[in-house]
Design a protein around this motif. Sequence first.
Motif, short mmCIF file in Angstrom:
data_model
loop_
_atom_site.label_atom_id
_atom_site.label_comp_id
_atom_site.label_asym_id
_atom_site.label_seq_id
_atom_site.Cartn_x
_atom_site.Cartn_y
_atom_site.Cartn_z
N GLU A 162 106.04 -18.75 -33.65
CA GLU A 162 105.13 -19.67 -32.97
C GLU A 162 103.74 -19.04 -32.84
O GLU A 162 103.62 -17.85 -32.53
N ASN A 163 102.74 -19.88 -33.09
CA ASN A 163 101.36 -19.48 -32.83
C ASN A 163 100.85 -20.38 -31.70
O ASN A 163 100.41 -21.51 -31.95
N PRO A 164 100.91 -19.91 -30.47
CA PRO A 164 100.58 -20.78 -29.33
C PRO A 164 99.16 -21.33 -29.41
O PRO A 164 98.27 -20.76 -30.03
N ALA A 165 98.96 -22.46 -28.77
CA ALA A 165 97.65 -23.10 -28.77
C ALA A 165 96.59 -22.25 -28.09
O ALA A 165 95.39 -22.44 -28.32
N ARG A 166 96.98 -21.32 -27.26
CA ARG A 166 96.04 -20.45 -26.57
C ARG A 166 95.41 -19.43 -27.53
O ARG A 166 94.41 -18.80 -27.17
N SER A 167 96.04 -19.25 -28.68
CA SER A 167 95.50 -18.27 -29.64
C SER A 167 94.13 -18.72 -30.14
O SER A 167 93.88 -19.93 -30.30
N THR A 168 93.28 -17.74 -30.43
CA THR A 168 91.93 -18.05 -30.93
C THR A 168 91.87 -18.04 -32.46
O THR A 168 90.83 -18.41 -33.03
N HIS A 169 92.95 -17.62 -33.13
CA HIS A 169 92.95 -17.53 -34.59
C HIS A 169 94.19 -18.20 -35.18
O HIS A 169 95.25 -18.24 -34.55
N ASP A 170 94.03 -18.70 -36.39
CA ASP A 170 95.17 -19.17 -37.18
C ASP A 170 95.82 -17.96 -37.84
O ASP A 170 95.26 -16.86 -37.86
N MET A 171 96.99 -18.17 -38.46
CA MET A 171 97.69 -17.02 -39.06
C MET A 171 98.46 -17.41 -40.31
O MET A 171 98.75 -18.59 -40.55
N VAL A 172 98.77 -16.39 -41.11
CA VAL A 172 99.63 -16.52 -42.28
C VAL A 172 100.74 -15.48 -42.15
O VAL A 172 100.47 -14.31 -41.81
N ILE A 173 101.98 -15.89 -42.42
CA ILE A 173 103.14 -15.01 -42.22
C ILE A 173 103.71 -14.61 -43.58
O ILE A 173 103.94 -15.46 -44.45
N GLU A 174 103.95 -13.32 -43.74
CA GLU A 174 104.57 -12.81 -44.97
C GLU A 174 105.83 -12.03 -44.59
O GLU A 174 105.78 -11.15 -43.72
N LEU A 175 106.96 -12.38 -45.23
CA LEU A 175 108.23 -11.71 -44.96
C LEU A 175 108.43 -10.59 -45.98
O LEU A 175 108.39 -10.83 -47.19
N VAL A 176 108.62 -9.37 -45.49
CA VAL A 176 108.74 -8.19 -46.35
C VAL A 176 110.12 -7.55 -46.10
O VAL A 176 110.50 -7.29 -44.93
N VAL A 177 110.86 -7.29 -47.19
CA VAL A 177 112.17 -6.64 -47.11
C VAL A 177 112.01 -5.17 -47.47
O VAL A 177 111.33 -4.83 -48.44
N VAL A 178 112.69 -4.32 -46.67
CA VAL A 178 112.65 -2.88 -46.93
C VAL A 178 114.05 -2.47 -47.40
O VAL A 178 115.04 -2.65 -46.67
N ASN A 179 114.13 -1.90 -48.59
CA ASN A 179 115.42 -1.50 -49.17
C ASN A 179 115.23 -0.20 -49.92
O ASN A 179 114.55 -0.14 -50.94
N GLY A 180 115.91 0.85 -49.40
CA GLY A 180 115.83 2.16 -50.05
C GLY A 180 114.42 2.72 -50.07
O GLY A 180 114.01 3.38 -51.03
N GLY A 181 113.66 2.43 -49.02
CA GLY A 181 112.29 2.93 -48.95
C GLY A 181 111.28 2.08 -49.73
O GLY A 181 110.08 2.38 -49.69
N GLN A 182 111.75 1.07 -50.44
CA GLN A 182 110.85 0.21 -51.19
C GLN A 182 110.60 -1.08 -50.43
O GLN A 182 111.54 -1.74 -49.98
N GLU A 183 109.35 -1.44 -50.29
CA GLU A 183 108.95 -2.64 -49.56
C GLU A 183 108.63 -3.75 -50.55
O GLU A 183 107.78 -3.59 -51.42
N THR A 184 109.30 -4.91 -50.37
CA THR A 184 109.12 -6.03 -51.30
C THR A 184 108.82 -7.31 -50.54
O THR A 184 109.67 -7.78 -49.76
N PRO A 185 107.62 -7.86 -50.71
CA PRO A 185 107.34 -9.17 -50.10
C PRO A 185 108.18 -10.24 -50.80
O PRO A 185 108.15 -10.36 -52.03
N ILE A 186 108.93 -11.04 -50.04
CA ILE A 186 109.81 -12.02 -50.65
C ILE A 186 109.39 -13.46 -50.33
O ILE A 186 109.86 -14.40 -51.00
N ALA A 187 108.57 -13.67 -49.30
CA ALA A 187 108.16 -15.03 -48.94
C ALA A 187 106.84 -14.97 -48.18
O ALA A 187 106.56 -13.99 -47.48
N LYS A 188 106.04 -16.05 -48.34
CA LYS A 188 104.75 -16.11 -47.66
C LYS A 188 104.45 -17.55 -47.29
O LYS A 188 104.68 -18.47 -48.08
N SER A 189 103.95 -17.73 -46.07
CA SER A 189 103.67 -19.08 -45.58
C SER A 189 102.26 -19.51 -45.96
O SER A 189 101.43 -18.73 -46.45
#
Length: 245
Positions: A162-189
Amino acid sequence: MTEQNDPINRPTPAVGAGEIPENDEPTFRPLRMVNEGKLGKAAEADAGASVSANEPTATGSSSHRAAASSGSALNSKKSKTRRRVIIAIIIAIILIILLLLLSQCGRCSTTSLAPSQDVAAQDMEQPEEKMETDEGGGAVNITYSGAAQIDLVSRTAGIHVENPARSTHDMVIELVVVNGGQETPIAKSGLLPAGYQLSTLDLNDNIEMESGSYQGYFLISFYDPESKEQAYANTKMNLDSITVS
């Protein structure tokens, strides 16, 4: 009685008394120019004097021409110098303009603008009272779930942010998976404006995962709602679990 003319006894008129001897050719004596030599010398002297008299005039004319030539060369040199200075100024102005344009282009190329709003974003219908911030600053109050579920069949990720209405900025969410020390972005809004929430993300193309549990986090990027420019600050929010099935 016959008279005989005796040439001997005949008186002979004197020459020079205006009479010409009978049967004699006229006698001419060349006139002598008594002053011939003197006149020639005088003429020569006069000619020399004329030449001498003209010499200073010739010298003066030559000096005048030399001065005029020198002045013309000086004016030509000043004119060339002036042209060079003008050309240098014009080149400097052009370079400054090019540098300004390049700096603007560089700024545009390095500044990321906000994407379009995510089609899955849901309006929470909250009052739009904003949090107080310093001038030029911002404030965001994020509410999210620490668990994410990955569905390989629908190729979606179930989340809750949730990005509440009180926030002063919009946002973008990126889901990153960590496996064996390797970071992989798998989804982005897409863009999640203030006052909206998001419950699903589409997996990125070419993402292949095996069923199981993973670690990971949300990487949140913020955007100014007016200028649409990305803020310099990002936020990393760790997840408790990412389940893939």
